[in-house]
Design a protein around this motif. Structure first.
Motif, short mmCIF file in Angstrom:
data_model
loop_
_atom_site.label_atom_id
_atom_site.label_comp_id
_atom_site.label_asym_id
_atom_site.label_seq_id
_atom_site.Cartn_x
_atom_site.Cartn_y
_atom_site.Cartn_z
N UNK A 12 0.80 -1.22 0.00
CA UNK A 12 0.00 0.00 0.00
C UNK A 12 0.84 1.27 0.00
N UNK A 13 2.16 1.14 -0.08
CA UNK A 13 3.04 2.30 -0.03
C UNK A 13 3.80 2.45 -1.35
N UNK A 14 3.81 3.67 -1.87
CA UNK A 14 4.66 4.01 -3.00
C UNK A 14 5.79 4.88 -2.48
N UNK A 15 6.99 4.37 -2.62
CA UNK A 15 8.17 5.11 -2.16
C UNK A 15 8.71 5.96 -3.31
N UNK A 16 9.00 7.22 -3.02
CA UNK A 16 9.58 8.14 -4.00
C UNK A 16 10.95 8.58 -3.46
N UNK A 17 11.99 8.37 -4.23
CA UNK A 17 13.35 8.66 -3.77
C UNK A 17 13.98 9.76 -4.63
N UNK A 140 19.62 9.53 13.49
CA UNK A 140 20.28 8.59 12.58
C UNK A 140 19.76 8.71 11.15
N UNK A 141 18.58 9.28 10.97
CA UNK A 141 18.08 9.45 9.61
C UNK A 141 18.71 10.63 8.89
N UNK A 142 19.05 11.68 9.60
CA UNK A 142 19.67 12.83 8.95
C UNK A 142 20.88 12.39 8.14
N UNK A 143 21.05 12.90 6.92
CA UNK A 143 20.31 13.99 6.28
C UNK A 143 19.12 13.52 5.44
N UNK A 144 18.59 12.33 5.73
CA UNK A 144 17.44 11.83 4.99
C UNK A 144 16.16 12.35 5.63
N UNK A 145 15.26 12.81 4.82
CA UNK A 145 13.97 13.31 5.26
C UNK A 145 12.88 12.45 4.64
N UNK A 146 11.93 11.98 5.46
CA UNK A 146 10.83 11.15 4.96
C UNK A 146 9.52 11.89 5.16
N UNK A 147 8.79 12.08 4.09
CA UNK A 147 7.50 12.77 4.13
C UNK A 147 6.40 11.83 3.69
N UNK A 148 5.35 11.73 4.50
CA UNK A 148 4.24 10.83 4.20
C UNK A 148 3.01 11.64 3.79
N UNK A 149 2.27 11.11 2.81
CA UNK A 149 1.01 11.73 2.40
C UNK A 149 0.08 10.64 1.86
N UNK A 150 -1.22 10.88 1.89
CA UNK A 150 -2.16 9.88 1.38
C UNK A 150 -1.95 9.65 -0.12
N UNK A 151 -2.14 8.40 -0.55
CA UNK A 151 -2.07 8.08 -1.96
C UNK A 151 -3.39 8.37 -2.66
N UNK A 152 -3.40 8.19 -3.97
CA UNK A 152 -4.61 8.45 -4.74
C UNK A 152 -5.69 7.42 -4.45
N UNK A 153 -5.30 6.20 -4.14
CA UNK A 153 -6.27 5.15 -3.83
C UNK A 153 -6.51 5.08 -2.33
N UNK A 154 -7.68 4.62 -1.95
CA UNK A 154 -8.02 4.50 -0.54
C UNK A 154 -7.04 3.57 0.18
N UNK A 155 -6.65 3.97 1.39
CA UNK A 155 -5.76 3.17 2.24
C UNK A 155 -4.36 2.97 1.63
N UNK A 156 -3.95 3.92 0.81
CA UNK A 156 -2.58 3.88 0.29
C UNK A 156 -1.84 5.13 0.74
N UNK A 157 -0.51 5.05 0.72
CA UNK A 157 0.32 6.18 1.13
C UNK A 157 1.47 6.36 0.16
N UNK A 158 1.96 7.59 0.10
CA UNK A 158 3.15 7.92 -0.67
C UNK A 158 4.19 8.45 0.30
N UNK A 159 5.37 7.84 0.29
CA UNK A 159 6.45 8.25 1.18
C UNK A 159 7.60 8.78 0.33
#
Length: 220
Positions: A12-17, A140-159
């Motif tokens: 249910x997650x789409x990761x964008x890097x 420990x994540x720095x300098x990586x930043x993770x942002x979460x938002x709802x996906x286009x489909x129900x119960x999905x997320x984009x990170x």
């Protein structure tokens, strides 16, 4: 750093890097020319991004950090006495670490016999355990930043996983003399970020996604 994004879907997650940053030769230069995040350059303080307290991810992380802090010995923790007296958190909510004498309570200052740098990091190495298990996630994540938002489909997320920018420090960023991802000084690593921060990336996205990410972005 603006550029193309690699997308990898898993469940249910789409990761964008942020591909350009993960291919870059950024590396932490703490103690090796890092100018810090104060209003003026202060490499001699060796504070890096620890001039402010760490913002924790929630009560569970606060409980975890508290448990590891209780395991620190005075010989490894310069501010052990202050922690024993007033705790390691900024307030009773336990959502950020205390600032002592201008930096995070866990930061051992230059010249401390038990070792300079994060007391949690040093203690993890002593225990032959990954520092990311002991430290607040933002550290420990720095300098990586993770942002979460709802996906286009129900119960999905984009990170979205990208490099931190000055704007991510909010008001503190306006006063920073230097941000390590926004100048050339820290882009001196011998490997791309996708490899040098492999352990951190894998912890964030999981093994399956990380293996595919590395296949796509590592030099052939």
């Amino acid at each position: 750093m603006d550029g193309p994004f690699e997308e990898i879907a898993e469940g249910d997650v789409t990761w964008r890097f942020e591909a350009d940053f993960l291919r870059s030769r950024w590396t932490c230069i703490w103690g090796r020319g890092c100018l810090g995040i104060r209003a003026e350059p202060t490499p001699e303080l060796k504070q890096g991004c620890c001039s402010v307290g760490a913002e924790l991810d929630g009560p569970d992380e606060g409980a975890r950090v508290s448990a590891y802090a209780a395991m620190l010995e005075p010989k490894r923790f310069e501010h052990h006495a202050q922690a024993a007296t007033d705790g390691v958190f900024a307030d009773e909510r336990r959502l950020s670490t205390r600032v002592v004498d201008g930096a995070c309570i866990f930061l051992n200052r230059p010249g401390f016999e038990g070792g300079e740098g994060c007391a949690l990091h040093l203690a993890a190495l002593d225990a032959d355990e990954p520092p990311l298990e002991w430290k607040p996630s933002v550290c420990w994540q720095l300098p990586l930043k993770v942002e979460w938002e709802p996906g286009e489909q129900t119960n999905t997320e984009v990170a979205t996983v990208r490099g931190w920018t000055r704007a991510d420090w909010n008001e503190d960023g306006d006063e920073m003399h230097w941000c390590c991802t926004e100048g050339p000084e820290a882009y001196v690593g011998d490997r791309p970020v996708v490899e040098s921060l492999g352990e951190e990336l894998e912890s964030i996205v999981g093994t399956t996604v990380y293996v595919e990410l590395r296949r796509r972005l590592s030099p052939s």
